[in-house]
Design a protein around this motif. Structure first.
Motif, PDB file in Angstrom:
ATOM      1  N   LEU A   1     -11.955 -21.222 -18.637  1.00 26.57           N
ATOM      2  CA  LEU A   1     -13.042 -21.705 -17.790  1.00 26.57           C
ATOM      3  C   LEU A   1     -13.200 -23.217 -17.882  1.00 26.57           C
ATOM      4  N   LEU A   2     -13.181 -23.761 -19.101  1.00 28.52           N
ATOM      5  CA  LEU A   2     -13.379 -25.203 -19.253  1.00 28.52           C
ATOM      6  C   LEU A   2     -12.248 -25.995 -18.588  1.00 28.52           C
ATOM      7  N   THR A   3     -11.019 -25.477 -18.725  1.00 28.40           N
ATOM      8  CA  THR A   3      -9.879 -26.148 -18.092  1.00 28.40           C
ATOM      9  C   THR A   3     -10.037 -26.129 -16.576  1.00 28.40           C
ATOM     10  N   ARG A   4     -10.480 -25.003 -16.040  1.00 25.79           N
ATOM     11  CA  ARG A   4     -10.660 -24.899 -14.590  1.00 25.79           C
ATOM     12  C   ARG A   4     -11.759 -25.842 -14.097  1.00 25.79           C
ATOM     13  N   VAL A   5     -12.817 -25.943 -14.851  1.00 26.48           N
ATOM     14  CA  VAL A   5     -13.902 -26.868 -14.475  1.00 26.48           C
ATOM     15  C   VAL A   5     -13.386 -28.302 -14.472  1.00 26.48           C
ATOM     16  N   ARG A   6     -12.568 -28.642 -15.469  1.00 23.95           N
ATOM     17  CA  ARG A   6     -12.018 -29.990 -15.542  1.00 23.95           C
ATOM     18  C   ARG A   6     -11.075 -30.284 -14.371  1.00 23.95           C
TER      19      ARG A   6
ATOM     20  N   HIS B   1     -22.335 -21.200   0.609  1.00 21.37           N
ATOM     21  CA  HIS B   1     -22.761 -20.454  -0.575  1.00 21.37           C
ATOM     22  C   HIS B   1     -22.498 -18.962  -0.411  1.00 21.37           C
ATOM     23  N   ARG B   2     -22.320 -18.509   0.845  1.00 18.13           N
ATOM     24  CA  ARG B   2     -22.053 -17.098   1.067  1.00 18.13           C
ATOM     25  C   ARG B   2     -20.717 -16.673   0.459  1.00 18.13           C
ATOM     26  N   ALA B   3     -19.798 -17.626   0.304  1.00 18.50           N
ATOM     27  CA  ALA B   3     -18.515 -17.308  -0.333  1.00 18.50           C
ATOM     28  C   ALA B   3     -18.740 -16.875  -1.776  1.00 18.50           C
ATOM     29  N   LEU B   4     -19.660 -17.547  -2.463  1.00 20.81           N
ATOM     30  CA  LEU B   4     -19.966 -17.190  -3.845  1.00 20.81           C
ATOM     31  C   LEU B   4     -20.741 -15.872  -3.903  1.00 20.81           C
ATOM     32  N   VAL B   5     -21.706 -15.719  -3.007  1.00 18.86           N
ATOM     33  CA  VAL B   5     -22.485 -14.477  -2.969  1.00 18.86           C
ATOM     34  C   VAL B   5     -21.567 -13.271  -2.770  1.00 18.86           C
ATOM     35  N   ASN B   6     -20.595 -13.416  -1.866  1.00 16.37           N
ATOM     36  CA  ASN B   6     -19.688 -12.307  -1.539  1.00 16.37           C
ATOM     37  C   ASN B   6     -18.479 -12.208  -2.477  1.00 16.37           C
ATOM     38  N   ARG B   7     -18.285 -13.210  -3.332  1.00 20.27           N
ATOM     39  CA  ARG B   7     -17.099 -13.256  -4.195  1.00 20.27           C
ATOM     40  C   ARG B   7     -15.844 -12.977  -3.373  1.00 20.27           C
ATOM     41  N   CYS B   8     -15.718 -13.712  -2.263  1.00 20.06           N
ATOM     42  CA  CYS B   8     -14.690 -13.376  -1.276  1.00 20.06           C
ATOM     43  C   CYS B   8     -13.345 -14.044  -1.526  1.00 20.06           C
ATOM     44  N   CYS B   9     -13.244 -14.884  -2.542  1.00 16.59           N
ATOM     45  CA  CYS B   9     -11.977 -15.548  -2.842  1.00 16.59           C
ATOM     46  C   CYS B   9     -11.322 -14.851  -4.023  1.00 16.59           C
ATOM     47  N   HIS B  10     -10.335 -14.033  -3.755  1.00 14.34           N
ATOM     48  CA  HIS B  10      -9.605 -13.257  -4.762  1.00 14.34           C
ATOM     49  C   HIS B  10     -10.527 -12.319  -5.550  1.00 14.34           C
ATOM     50  N   GLY B  11     -11.720 -12.011  -5.013  1.00 15.91           N
ATOM     51  CA  GLY B  11     -12.658 -11.157  -5.719  1.00 15.91           C
ATOM     52  C   GLY B  11     -13.166 -11.745  -7.007  1.00 15.91           C
ATOM     53  N   SER B  12     -13.071 -13.075  -7.131  1.00 18.50           N
ATOM     54  CA  SER B  12     -13.376 -13.760  -8.386  1.00 18.50           C
ATOM     55  C   SER B  12     -14.564 -14.695  -8.226  1.00 18.50           C
ATOM     56  N   THR B  13     -15.485 -14.631  -9.180  1.00 18.18           N
ATOM     57  CA  THR B  13     -16.624 -15.558  -9.159  1.00 18.18           C
ATOM     58  C   THR B  13     -16.148 -16.991  -9.326  1.00 18.18           C
ATOM     59  N   ALA B  14     -15.193 -17.218 -10.234  1.00 17.14           N
ATOM     60  CA  ALA B  14     -14.709 -18.576 -10.488  1.00 17.14           C
ATOM     61  C   ALA B  14     -14.013 -19.154  -9.265  1.00 17.14           C
ATOM     62  N   PHE B  15     -13.092 -18.384  -8.663  1.00  8.99           N
ATOM     63  CA  PHE B  15     -12.399 -18.873  -7.477  1.00  8.99           C
ATOM     64  C   PHE B  15     -13.362 -19.080  -6.318  1.00  8.99           C
ATOM     65  N   SER B  16     -14.300 -18.166  -6.165  1.00  3.01           N
ATOM     66  CA  SER B  16     -15.260 -18.273  -5.061  1.00  3.01           C
ATOM     67  C   SER B  16     -16.169 -19.481  -5.239  1.00  3.01           C
TER      68      SER B  16
END
Length: 404
Positions: free
Chosen positions: A63-68, A151-166
């Motif tokens: 997670l930290l690497t992805r945030v960076r 923000h709907r992308a995050l609500v729906n987790r529509c990117c690879h079904g992932s919260t992080a990607f969304s």
């Protein structure tokens, strides 16, 4: 004319890279000087690779690497600087960009704008409108992000079904929208389908940007198959929810007298095999390419394209046509624009398994000479419409307009 082509990947991974390299081939054949610009890849040794910038891999690390790494996938400053250097050295008359988000990022468009070089952008998916690029998630078409509601992308987790990607895709979309990075820096947006052009105008407003049309290059001779009327209905492609294979399986269950062959692989492979095992008329054979795919096309009566999402310009239809095989296609995206361009096939309301089943019965029962005539018309259509000369004429008309 000196033309700089920009696309995320140099190595061919799919249809987008084929488009990138085919445009280069067509231009070079006509004597134009062409430079390529892609993200760096390990071991790549091609002309101009010294200009290729690094791109972050957001999938790697915790997670930290992805945030960076997040700022680099939203706005790649190294790619912008590399593009600026290449422009200064190569001095292009026009830049033709393809898929550049996440790796090169639209930062390179600002480098072109600052250097005064016009940019045309070929859009082969909906990333300029939609954080997950499909306008589709969880089995349904979706336009919830219209109006900048990313923000709907995050609500729906529509990117690879992932919260992080969304979350990352949401931030990316908000950042690009805030800078108006697409509209301010692109002289002309190019689409292969009228549907995608209309959808862009629905999201952004009519006449906000200049729009034109450029079909993807397609070498019909490469996929030519001698005309032959087969017996089974053929699906070939990726096995994933938006492709509608489950709808085809439902239709097959309603038509046990119609043989169906499914060629492909993907995340829904196991599900597809399990369902097909309950149907005596369905055979799943796995992926096939080249001569192996040609053999399956040779034995097909029709190719089924049951997509649920708004396909832009599916190559499978052109491959079917080149093999003198008509198409049964869902009325989604750009599919009807190809299938309805002549007596090449039939369309039905997407997701309606009963309507598809009725068509499968009709096609199976149609006289062989009718199917042969439709296949011949389809083959003649791609041979006439998708030539190098046709693509080159369109390219020059577009380039000359933006450089005047």
């Amino acid at each position: 004319m000196r033309i700089l082509l920009a696309h995320n990947n140099y190595t061919v991974q799919g249809g987008a890279e084929v488009f990138y390299h085919e445009v280069a081939r067509v231009l070079r054949a006509q004597g134009h000087v062409v430079a390529m610009f892609s993200a760096a890849e390990p071991g790549l040794d091609v002309p101009g690779v010294e200009h290729f910038p690094e791109a972050v891999d957001y999938r790697a690390g915790g997670l930290l690497t992805r945030v960076r790494h997040l700022p680099g996938l939203v706005y790649n400053r190294k790619a912008k600087a590399a593009m600026a250097r290449l422009i200064a050295e190569f001095r292009p008359d026009v830049i033709h960009a393809f898929a550049i988000y996440v790796r090169l990022t639209p930062a390179i468009l600002e480098a072109a704008k600052e250097a005064g070089v016009p940019v045309v952008l070929s859009c082969n998916d909906y990333k300029h409108l939609c954080p997950n690029y499909k306008l589709f998630h969880n089995g349904r078409n979706c336009e919830e992000c219209k109006g900048g509601r990313f923000h709907r992308a995050l609500v729906n987790r529509c990117c690879h079904g992932s919260t992080a990607f969304s979350a990352a895709s949401m931030i990316e979309a908000y950042a690009h929208d805030r800078r108006d990075i697409w509209c301010k820096n692109v002289s002309c947006f190019l689409f292969a389908s009228k549907f995608m052009a209309r959808k862009t105008e629905e999201f952004w407003g009519k006449d906000r940007v200049q729009i034109d049309f450029l079909r993807n290059p397609f070498d019909a001779k490469k996929y030519h198959v001698a005309p032959n009327v087969g017996r089974y209905m053929l699906y070939f492609g990726r096995l994933i929810d938006e492709k509608g294979v489950q709808v085809l399986l439902k239709a097959a269950a309603m038509t046990p007298e119609v043989p169906v062959v499914i060629v492909g692989d993907g995340p829904d492979m196991d599900q597809t095999i399990a369902r097909a095992a309950t149907l005596d008329n369905v055979r799943v054979v796995g992926p096939a390419w080249g001569d192996d795919l040609a053999d399956w096309l040779r034995g097909a009566r029709a190719v089924v394209v049951p997509s649920l999402w708004h396909e832009n310009f599916p190559y499978v239809i052109l491959q079917a046509f080149a093999a003198a095989t008509p198409v049964v296609g869902a009325r989604r995206g750009g599919i009807p624009e190809l299938v309805d361009a002549g007596p090449h096939g039939w369309t039905y309301e997407a997701s309606d398994a009963s309507a598809l089943a009725a068509l499968l019965r009709d096609v199976a029962a149609a006289p062989d000479d009718q199917i042969a005539a439709m296949g011949a018309a389809a083959q003649a259509y791609v041979a006439a419409e998708f030539t190098d000369d046709a693509i080159y004429t369109r390219l020059m008309a577009i380039y000359e307009r933006v450089t005047q």
